[in-house]
Every structure is written in structure tokens, then in C-alpha cells.
Motif scaffolding. Structure first.
Motif, PDB file in Angstrom:
ATOM      1  N   ASN A 203       0.860  -1.182   0.000  1.00 61.41           N
ATOM      2  CA  ASN A 203       0.000   0.000   0.000  1.00 61.41           C
ATOM      3  C   ASN A 203       0.900   1.237   0.000  1.00 61.41           C
ATOM      4  O   ASN A 203       1.483   1.594   1.023  1.00 61.41           O
ATOM      5  CB  ASN A 203      -0.895  -0.025   1.234  1.00 61.41           C
ATOM      6  N   LEU A 204       1.036   1.859  -1.163  1.00 55.53           N
ATOM      7  CA  LEU A 204       2.023   2.934  -1.325  1.00 55.53           C
ATOM      8  C   LEU A 204       1.777   4.093  -0.379  1.00 55.53           C
ATOM      9  O   LEU A 204       2.712   4.629   0.230  1.00 55.53           O
ATOM     10  CB  LEU A 204       2.040   3.420  -2.776  1.00 55.53           C
ATOM     11  N   SER A 205       0.528   4.516  -0.252  1.00 55.71           N
ATOM     12  CA  SER A 205       0.238   5.668   0.590  1.00 55.71           C
ATOM     13  C   SER A 205       0.507   5.360   2.063  1.00 55.71           C
ATOM     14  O   SER A 205       1.080   6.183   2.785  1.00 55.71           O
ATOM     15  CB  SER A 205      -1.221   6.098   0.408  1.00 55.71           C
ATOM     16  N   ASN A 257       2.586 -10.005   4.850  1.00 56.47           N
ATOM     17  CA  ASN A 257       2.106  -8.624   4.841  1.00 56.47           C
ATOM     18  C   ASN A 257       2.770  -7.782   3.765  1.00 56.47           C
ATOM     19  O   ASN A 257       2.309  -6.676   3.466  1.00 56.47           O
ATOM     20  CB  ASN A 257       2.336  -7.966   6.198  1.00 56.47           C
ATOM     21  N   ALA A 258       3.854  -8.291   3.179  1.00 56.34           N
ATOM     22  CA  ALA A 258       4.507  -7.561   2.086  1.00 56.34           C
ATOM     23  C   ALA A 258       3.570  -7.381   0.905  1.00 56.34           C
ATOM     24  O   ALA A 258       3.724  -6.440   0.121  1.00 56.34           O
ATOM     25  CB  ALA A 258       5.772  -8.293   1.647  1.00 56.34           C
ATOM     26  N   GLU A 259       2.574  -8.267   0.766  1.00 57.86           N
ATOM     27  CA  GLU A 259       1.649  -8.204  -0.370  1.00 57.86           C
ATOM     28  C   GLU A 259       0.345  -7.502  -0.018  1.00 57.86           C
ATOM     29  O   GLU A 259      -0.499  -7.311  -0.898  1.00 57.86           O
ATOM     30  CB  GLU A 259       1.348  -9.624  -0.860  1.00 57.86           C
ATOM     31  N   TYR A 260       0.155  -7.107   1.223  1.00 55.03           N
ATOM     32  CA  TYR A 260      -1.105  -6.491   1.642  1.00 55.03           C
ATOM     33  C   TYR A 260      -1.225  -5.070   1.108  1.00 55.03           C
ATOM     34  O   TYR A 260      -0.277  -4.288   1.158  1.00 55.03           O
ATOM     35  CB  TYR A 260      -1.207  -6.452   3.163  1.00 55.03           C
ATOM     36  N   PHE A 398       5.803  11.718  -4.871  1.00 59.10           N
ATOM     37  CA  PHE A 398       6.519  11.244  -3.687  1.00 59.10           C
ATOM     38  C   PHE A 398       5.856   9.980  -3.144  1.00 59.10           C
ATOM     39  O   PHE A 398       6.524   8.980  -2.853  1.00 59.10           O
ATOM     40  CB  PHE A 398       6.529  12.370  -2.645  1.00 59.10           C
ATOM     41  N   GLU A 399       4.535  10.005  -3.039  1.00 64.53           N
ATOM     42  CA  GLU A 399       3.821   8.825  -2.566  1.00 64.53           C
ATOM     43  C   GLU A 399       4.068   7.633  -3.487  1.00 64.53           C
ATOM     44  O   GLU A 399       4.240   6.499  -3.028  1.00 64.53           O
ATOM     45  CB  GLU A 399       2.320   9.100  -2.447  1.00 64.53           C
ATOM     46  N   THR A 400       4.090   7.900  -4.783  1.00 66.02           N
ATOM     47  CA  THR A 400       4.258   6.818  -5.745  1.00 66.02           C
ATOM     48  C   THR A 400       5.680   6.265  -5.743  1.00 66.02           C
ATOM     49  O   THR A 400       5.890   5.051  -5.646  1.00 66.02           O
ATOM     50  CB  THR A 400       3.903   7.303  -7.159  1.00 66.02           C
ATOM     51  N   THR A 401       6.665   7.141  -5.824  1.00 62.48           N
ATOM     52  CA  THR A 401       8.044   6.667  -5.982  1.00 62.48           C
ATOM     53  C   THR A 401       8.605   6.084  -4.688  1.00 62.48           C
ATOM     54  O   THR A 401       9.147   4.972  -4.678  1.00 62.48           O
ATOM     55  CB  THR A 401       8.961   7.795  -6.485  1.00 62.48           C
ATOM     56  N   VAL A 402       8.480   6.816  -3.591  1.00 59.90           N
ATOM     57  CA  VAL A 402       9.008   6.303  -2.324  1.00 59.90           C
ATOM     58  C   VAL A 402       8.127   5.170  -1.796  1.00 59.90           C
ATOM     59  O   VAL A 402       8.615   4.188  -1.243  1.00 59.90           O
ATOM     60  CB  VAL A 402       9.160   7.433  -1.289  1.00 59.90           C
ATOM     61  N   GLY A 403       6.820   5.309  -1.990  1.00 56.90           N
ATOM     62  CA  GLY A 403       5.931   4.218  -1.585  1.00 56.90           C
ATOM     63  C   GLY A 403       6.280   2.921  -2.286  1.00 56.90           C
ATOM     64  O   GLY A 403       6.267   1.839  -1.691  1.00 56.90           O
ATOM     65  N   THR A 404       6.609   3.014  -3.582  1.00 59.88           N
ATOM     66  CA  THR A 404       7.012   1.826  -4.345  1.00 59.88           C
ATOM     67  C   THR A 404       8.357   1.297  -3.865  1.00 59.88           C
ATOM     68  O   THR A 404       8.563   0.077  -3.778  1.00 59.88           O
ATOM     69  CB  THR A 404       7.069   2.149  -5.841  1.00 59.88           C
ATOM     70  N   ALA A 405       9.281   2.193  -3.545  1.00 64.41           N
ATOM     71  CA  ALA A 405      10.584   1.763  -3.032  1.00 64.41           C
ATOM     72  C   ALA A 405      10.416   0.947  -1.747  1.00 64.41           C
ATOM     73  O   ALA A 405      11.053  -0.101  -1.578  1.00 64.41           O
ATOM     74  CB  ALA A 405      11.477   2.978  -2.774  1.00 64.41           C
ATOM     75  N   LYS A 407       7.688  -0.658  -0.835  1.00 62.29           N
ATOM     76  CA  LYS A 407       7.036  -1.915  -1.244  1.00 62.29           C
ATOM     77  C   LYS A 407       8.075  -2.934  -1.704  1.00 62.29           C
ATOM     78  O   LYS A 407       8.024  -4.116  -1.316  1.00 62.29           O
ATOM     79  CB  LYS A 407       6.040  -1.621  -2.371  1.00 62.29           C
ATOM     80  N   GLU A 408       9.027  -2.499  -2.515  1.00 64.24           N
ATOM     81  CA  GLU A 408      10.042  -3.410  -3.033  1.00 64.24           C
ATOM     82  C   GLU A 408      10.984  -3.876  -1.928  1.00 64.24           C
ATOM     83  O   GLU A 408      11.439  -5.029  -1.928  1.00 64.24           O
ATOM     84  CB  GLU A 408      10.808  -2.724  -4.166  1.00 64.24           C
TER      85      GLU A 408
END
Length: 437
Positions: A203-205, A257-260, A398-405, A407-408
């Protein structure tokens, strides 16, 4: 923002560049505000346990507005996973609503499109004045130094929810006040198929909200005073690593939880699989999943010192929902009347009580419901130890890029791959390189 189901929403640079002329209100009357149109369209965000629950709650209130004004409101409750992209499409197609809810973290980004009505002194006077609203809520309504692009509707903050029975079974008598205590308690709980802490790793946000609060505790803001990203500062790296390490090093978050990304951590909490969760106004969701109020407790989010407050002991972003008006609505008078209705003292008490949020209208906070143990923690956090996310035009990226980082990095942790200071910094460097120049 509320409930964080906007993980898939991506606010692109192209969309942000759209001029206000590309957007129009959704009233189907064909006339301007002087024609006294009798309909409005309203996109509401999903605040309750389901879309259907929100429709039932809001329809009753919209009928009150229609009785008072003669204006019928066409309601659509939009899931968080769709809301931001729907808004962006509306700015380009001209087929948007008249009034809409937005996550307050999007305020400055959507303001940059020029599509939303600025709430200057004249417009605030139409709804009773700017001074009716809590200052921290207004701080998340648009870029600093500009008229807000929206009006606060529901205020939220993070809290630590904990399962009383699971704590008792582990011999824990009170909720943790520091992160060291949380990890120590978590290791007592995390065994025999039970886990201490729930997370929404995809969940990126939500990733951003957790990292931002931890970043504040490490002295990081993620942007400098000019709005330039500083994702690779020592404090930002330490904050992200601390969060991911709850899974990678401390082993108190389940690898699954990594996939939640869709509130599964709340379901696990309600089912007794997880003892703690960091969330906003979760009471209504727990009740919908069968939990009784006595089953869980609530405490402030931990801080290094154990005492939340100003400075580095901030422990939450200023969360919440704002209500906005498309600038080119064909029913401006009706739209501002509707905002006035939704932010009236009576509606603020009723709606925020129903959703478990805190009214951003000062007078409405006097209701006894907002002094209950769970809501008082949220209210005190907003008043004493919360800060708005950076109100910059590129906040959504910011939410998208860092949130994705993040997540990975959670995916690495779940797979048993090492999460190190260097790997975190590399992920944040990549995120910063993806930000608009």
C-alpha cells in the motif's frame, strides 16, 4: 488520507500540468449558478466499512440538504483505489462532479492543476469563515502561502491499536510507548502462527505515512524548504530501514504482509492473527468484522522517548479528507452551499461520530463522542504531535516513488533477501531520480 486504498493511483506529471480550462462541473442543468440549478453531483470517498454503508449513511444526509435547499445531490461513493485517477480524468475530460472528496495529502498536487476552486476569504465567508477550522487541518488543504484548494471535512491521525487478549496471553500489561518496547513486546507475541504487528507493505500511501512519521523522529522531512526532494538523507534512510526492519530484522511482521494493500492487516487484527496495527480511526472497521469495543485498546504511536509531542517526537501525519469544488462547476452557489452544509456544526458532529474521525470544525469537537478513549487519542495526536505531509506540487509523485521503493524493500524482506542501509539508500536514490525535475 483515509484508509489508504489509493495504492494504485498514480498522479502523473502530465496530468498535473493540465490547465483549469480542461475541467468542468458535472451538473446536468446546462445553466450557470445564476440559473439556480437544482442538481449537484458529489463524489464521496469510502470512509466506512463498505461502499454500501457509505451510501446509506450519506443518502440520509443528502436528503436533509435537498429539503433545506431544493437541490438534489447525485451521490457516487468512489473507492480509494480509483479516486485519484478519476479526479485526474475529470480535469481533462470536463466530465467531473461539482463537489468531491480528496485525500488531504493530495491537496497541493491537485491545487497545481488549477482545477479546484480556491478558498479565499470571500469563499470561506460563504461557509462561516476560515477561523471555524482547526489550524492543523487547514495546513493540509493546499500549498503554503496560497489560498487552500479544499476545505477540511474529516480529520484523522494514526494510533496504535492493540489486542488486549493477545497482550494478556503474552504477559504484557500495557501498550508500548517506545519503538524498543514495541519490538520487545513483539518478539514475545510473534510465535505459534501469531504475529505482533500488521502492515500493508504493498500500500504505497500507507508506506509513505509510516515513513514520514518515522522520518520526523529521525529529523528528516523528505523535501527541503524549496520543495526539492531529499529522499537520501541519513534521516530518511534510517526511517525507511526502521520500518522495513520490523519484518526484515525484528521478525514481528509476517512476511505475507509484504503483499497487503487492501486493509488485510485490519482483517488479521480482527481475527486475532495480529496483536497490533498502526492505523487511522479503525473502530468502525473492527466492529464490522465482529470485534467488541472491549477487545481492543488504543494508544499513541510510539516515539523514541515514549512521550509524544513537538519536534522529533511527532508521531503521525495530519491525516484526513478534504471537500473540494471544481472551479468550473455550473452551480457554484449550490456547490458552496453544499460545502457549508457538510461542514456545519451539526453535520460535522454526526458524520465524524459515525466514521470515528475527528471534526476539523472547532465547535463540533465539543461533542462527548470525541472524548471517548479511542477518539481522544486521535484528537490529542492531531493537537500535539502530528504534522502535515509536505504540501508541495510533487507530493503525489513522492507517494508513488518512495511508496514503491518501500514496497520493493518489503518484498526483499519477505523473500529473505538482506535489507541494509546501502540497499535502502539505493532504493531511495532510484525513487528520487524518478521525481520530476
Amino acid at each position: 488520507m483515509r484508509r489508504f486504498r489509493a495504492a494504485a493511483a498514480v498522479l502523473t506529471t502530465t496530468a498535473l500540468a493540465v490547465a483549469a480550462t480542461g475541467c468542468g462541473g458535472g451538473s446536468d442543468t446546462g445553466g450557470g449558478s445564476n440559473d439556480s440549478p437544482k442538481t449537484l453531483t458529489y463524489w464521496a470517498s469510502n470512509q466506512g466499512p463498505s461502499i454500501e454503508a457509505d451510501k446509506k449513511i450519506l443518502t440520509a444526509e443528502l436528503k436533509k440538504f435537498e429539503k433545506q435547499t431544493g437541490i438534489k445531490v447525485k451521490l457516487e461513493v468512489v473507492p480509494w483505489s480509483d479516486l485519484l485517477n478519476r479526479i485526474l480524468a475529470a480535469t481533462t475530460s470536463g466530465q467531473g462532479p461539482d463537489v468531491l472528496n480528496i485525500g488531504n495529502t493530495w491537496s497541493a498536487s491537485l491545487q497545481a492543476t488549477g482545477a479546484l476552486l480556491p478558498w479565499d476569504a470571500k469563499n470561506f465567508d460563504k461557509i462561516g469563515g476560515k477561523d471555524r477550522f482547526v489550524e492543523s487541518a487547514l495546513g493540509s488543504a493546499g500549498a503554503e502561502g496560497q489560498d487552500p484548494s479544499a476545505v477540511p471535512l474529516y480529520s484523522l491521525a494514526y494510533a496504535l491499536y492493540y489486542n488486549k487478549a493477545m497482550f494478556a496471553d503474552a504477559g504484557i500489561t500495557e501498550p508500548p510507548a517506545t519503538w524498543d518496547e514495541l519490538v520487545a513486546d513483539g518478539k514475545k507475541i510473534s510465535k505459534d502462527g501469531k504475529w505482533a504487528l500488521g502492515a500493508e507493505g504493498s500500500n504505497l500511501s500507507n508506506n509513505i505515512h509510516q515513513a514520514f512519521a518515522l522520518g520526523k523522529q529521525h529529523g528528516a522531512d523528505f523535501f527541503d524548504a524549496s520543495g526539492k526532494p531529499t529522499f537520501t538523507s541519513d534521516g530518511a534512510v534510517a526511517a525507511v530501514k526502521q520500518y522495513v526492519d520490523f519484518m526484515a530484522k525484528d521478525k514481528i511482521i509476517s512476511p505475507g504482509n509484504a503483499e497487503y494493500a487492501q486493509n488485510q492487516s485490519l482483517r488479521d487484527f480482527a481475527q486475532g492473527k495480529t496483536a497490533m496495527v498502526l492505523w487511522q480511526a479503525a473502530a468502525s472497521t473492527f466492529a464490522a468484522q465482529g470485534m467488541k469495543p472491549d477487545d481492543w485498546g488504543v494508544a499513541p504511536v510510539p516515539v523514541p522517548s515514549g512521550t509524544p509531542g513537538t519536534g522529533q517526537n511527532l508521531n503521525s501525519m495530519v491525516a484526513g479528507i478534504n471537500i473540494a469544488v471544481f472551479k468550473n462547476t455550473k452551480n457554484l452557489d449550490g456547490a458552496t452551499d453544499f460545502v457549508k452544509f457538510m461542514t456545519s456544526d451539526a453535520e460535522q458532529k454526526l458524520l465524524n461520530k459515525t466514521y470515528g474521525s475527528i471534526p476539523p470544525v472547532k465547535a463540533a469537537q465539543s461533542d462527548a463522542a470525541f472524548s471517548a478513549p479511542d477518539t481522544s487519542v486521535l484528537r490529542d495526536t492531531l493537537a500535539k504531535s502530528a504534522a502535515p505531509l509536505p504540501q508541495v506540487a510533487n507530493e503525489s509523485q513522492f507517494e508513488t516513488t518512495v511508496g514503491t521503493a518501500i514496497k520493493e524493500l518489503f518484498a526483499d524482506a519477505a523473500a529473505g533477501r538482506p535489507v541494509t542501509t546501502d540497499s535502502v539508500k539505493n532504493a531511495l536514490t532510484k525513487a528520487q531520480q524518478q521525481m520530476p525535475k
